[in-house]
Design an enzyme around this catalytic site. Sequence first.
Site, PDB file in Angstrom:
ATOM      1  N   GLY A 174       0.515  -1.478  -0.106  1.00 29.95           N
ATOM      2  CA  GLY A 174      -0.189  -0.071  -0.669  1.00 29.95           C
ATOM      3  C   GLY A 174       1.141   1.503  -0.233  1.00 29.95           C
ATOM      4  N   GLU A 229       3.488   4.085   6.115  1.00 29.46           N
ATOM      5  CA  GLU A 229       2.462   2.838   5.967  1.00 29.46           C
ATOM      6  C   GLU A 229       1.262   3.937   4.782  1.00 29.46           C
ATOM      7  OE1 GLU A 229       0.731   0.484   5.537  1.00 29.46           O
ATOM      8  OE2 GLU A 229       0.890  -0.920   7.430  1.00 29.46           O
ATOM      9  N   ASP A 230       0.466   3.470   4.623  1.00 29.65           N
ATOM     10  CA  ASP A 230      -0.439   4.040   3.549  1.00 29.65           C
ATOM     11  C   ASP A 230      -1.327   4.406   4.750  1.00 29.65           C
ATOM     12  OD1 ASP A 230      -0.929   1.402   3.811  1.00 29.65           O
ATOM     13  OD2 ASP A 230      -2.100   1.427   1.927  1.00 29.65           O
ATOM     14  N   ASP A 274      -5.229   1.718  10.600  1.00 27.40           N
ATOM     15  CA  ASP A 274      -6.918   1.567  10.166  1.00 27.40           C
ATOM     16  C   ASP A 274      -7.455   0.797  11.897  1.00 27.40           C
ATOM     17  OD1 ASP A 274      -9.651   1.328   9.104  1.00 27.40           O
ATOM     18  OD2 ASP A 274      -9.308  -0.052   7.922  1.00 27.40           O
ATOM     19  N   LYS A 303      -7.702   6.161  10.379  1.00 28.70           N
ATOM     20  CA  LYS A 303      -8.870   6.010  10.634  1.00 28.70           C
ATOM     21  C   LYS A 303      -8.779   5.719  12.131  1.00 28.70           C
ATOM     22  CE  LYS A 303     -11.124   4.424   6.898  1.00 28.70           C
ATOM     23  NZ  LYS A 303     -11.608   2.291   6.621  1.00 28.70           N
ATOM     24  N   PHE A 322     -14.452   3.015   3.469  1.00 27.97           N
ATOM     25  CA  PHE A 322     -13.874   2.204   2.380  1.00 27.97           C
ATOM     26  C   PHE A 322     -12.535   3.780   1.944  1.00 27.97           C
ATOM     27  CE2 PHE A 322     -11.685  -1.029   0.209  1.00 27.97           C
ATOM     28  CZ  PHE A 322     -11.167  -1.685   1.007  1.00 27.97           C
ATOM     29  N   VAL A 323     -11.477   3.522   1.845  1.00 27.50           N
ATOM     30  CA  VAL A 323     -10.838   4.485   0.431  1.00 27.50           C
ATOM     31  C   VAL A 323      -9.648   3.157  -0.261  1.00 27.50           C
ATOM     32  CG1 VAL A 323     -11.185   6.485   1.686  1.00 27.50           C
ATOM     33  CG2 VAL A 323      -9.087   4.817   2.923  1.00 27.50           C
ATOM     34  N   ASP A 360      -5.733  -0.264  -2.077  1.00 27.94           N
ATOM     35  CA  ASP A 360      -6.522  -1.074  -3.086  1.00 27.94           C
ATOM     36  C   ASP A 360      -7.536  -2.265  -2.467  1.00 27.94           C
ATOM     37  OD1 ASP A 360      -4.993  -2.694  -1.565  1.00 27.94           O
ATOM     38  OD2 ASP A 360      -6.146  -4.522  -2.135  1.00 27.94           O
ATOM     39  N   ARG A 416      -5.217   1.086  -7.332  1.00 30.03           N
ATOM     40  CA  ARG A 416      -3.956   1.728  -6.379  1.00 30.03           C
ATOM     41  C   ARG A 416      -3.101   2.462  -7.010  1.00 30.03           C
ATOM     42  NH1 ARG A 416      -2.256  -2.185  -1.418  1.00 30.03           N
ATOM     43  NH2 ARG A 416      -2.252  -4.345  -2.520  1.00 30.03           N
TER      44      ARG A 416
HETATM   45  C1  PRP Z   1      -3.296  -2.144   4.773  1.00 30.33           C
HETATM   46  C2  PRP Z   1      -2.753  -1.154   5.369  1.00 30.33           C
HETATM   47  C3  PRP Z   1      -2.232  -1.253   5.774  1.00 30.33           C
HETATM   48  C4  PRP Z   1      -2.869  -1.951   6.577  1.00 30.33           C
HETATM   49  C5  PRP Z   1      -3.816  -1.182   7.138  1.00 30.33           C
HETATM   50  O1  PRP Z   1      -2.529  -3.167   4.402  1.00 30.33           O
HETATM   51  O2  PRP Z   1      -1.570  -0.996   3.927  1.00 30.33           O
HETATM   52  O3  PRP Z   1      -0.738  -1.847   5.833  1.00 30.33           O
HETATM   53  O4  PRP Z   1      -3.630  -3.061   5.518  1.00 30.33           O
HETATM   54  O5  PRP Z   1      -4.944  -1.836   8.253  1.00 30.33           O
HETATM   55  P1  PRP Z   1      -4.962  -2.234   9.321  1.00 30.33           P
HETATM   56  O6  PRP Z   1      -4.857  -0.697  10.812  1.00 30.33           O
HETATM   57  O7  PRP Z   1      -6.373  -2.242  10.187  1.00 30.33           O
HETATM   58  O8  PRP Z   1      -3.810  -3.508  10.006  1.00 30.33           O
HETATM   59  P2  PRP Z   1      -3.095  -4.606   3.479  1.00 30.33           P
HETATM   60  O9  PRP Z   1      -2.561  -5.934   4.607  1.00 30.33           O
HETATM   61  O10 PRP Z   1      -4.149  -4.335   2.755  1.00 30.33           O
HETATM   62  O11 PRP Z   1      -2.096  -5.243   2.696  1.00 30.33           O
HETATM   63  P3  PRP Z   1      -1.541  -4.207   0.931  1.00 30.33           P
HETATM   64  O12 PRP Z   1      -0.445  -2.969   1.317  1.00 30.33           O
HETATM   65  O13 PRP Z   1      -0.870  -5.008   0.080  1.00 30.33           O
HETATM   66  O14 PRP Z   1      -2.512  -3.523   0.525  1.00 30.33           O
END
Ligand code: PRP
Length: 176
Positions: free
Chosen positions: A45, A99-100, A103, A131, A152-153, A159, A165
Amino acid sequence: MPEQPFLERILISEEQLAARVHELGRQISADYRGKQPLFVGILRGCILFYADLMKNISVDCTMDFMCLSSYAGTGSTGHVRTMLDLRESIKGRHVVIVEDIVDTGLTLDYLMQHLKDRGAASIEICCLLDKPSNRKAEVHPKYVGFTVENEFVIGYGLDYNELYRNLPYIGVFKKQ
Ligand code: PRP
């Protein structure tokens, strides 16, 4: 822009992203002057945010990556997996995790536990989106681009089932 079936609305435009990422880069560069920080991008992400942020870092630094995953569709599975670990040692280093989105916080909680014993001089978190309303674990990012509501963004690295993405903005996903 023509209507996109997957998009409820644009939440943060390309211009707003560029301006905020520029500010974050300036702030982090000022805080880490002389410290040669290590920026750890959390794949996948982080990819667009990481690349743009790095272009705004004006101090000597090094880069490394981890790949963590916990999401399936629109929901966190709550089970974080390390798909790829760091290549370099973080012993004695000033680490900035990039991090992106934070959540539930479960991913970063897992990561902090995982990195704690590796001897870093300091570890801080820089996330593009925070968030806080959805937190299930205590995580406190020092650098935050934008605080968002519980929607949901997608886009700019984020993604839905691996799609979207590549969008240059952050949008709210339209559930069918
Ligand atoms: C997403 C995002 C963070 C995480 C945040 O990753 O990139 O790493 O979720 O969510 P949380 O605070 O609820 O743990 P994902 O597991 O979807 O993998 P990705 O980075 O490959 O999209």
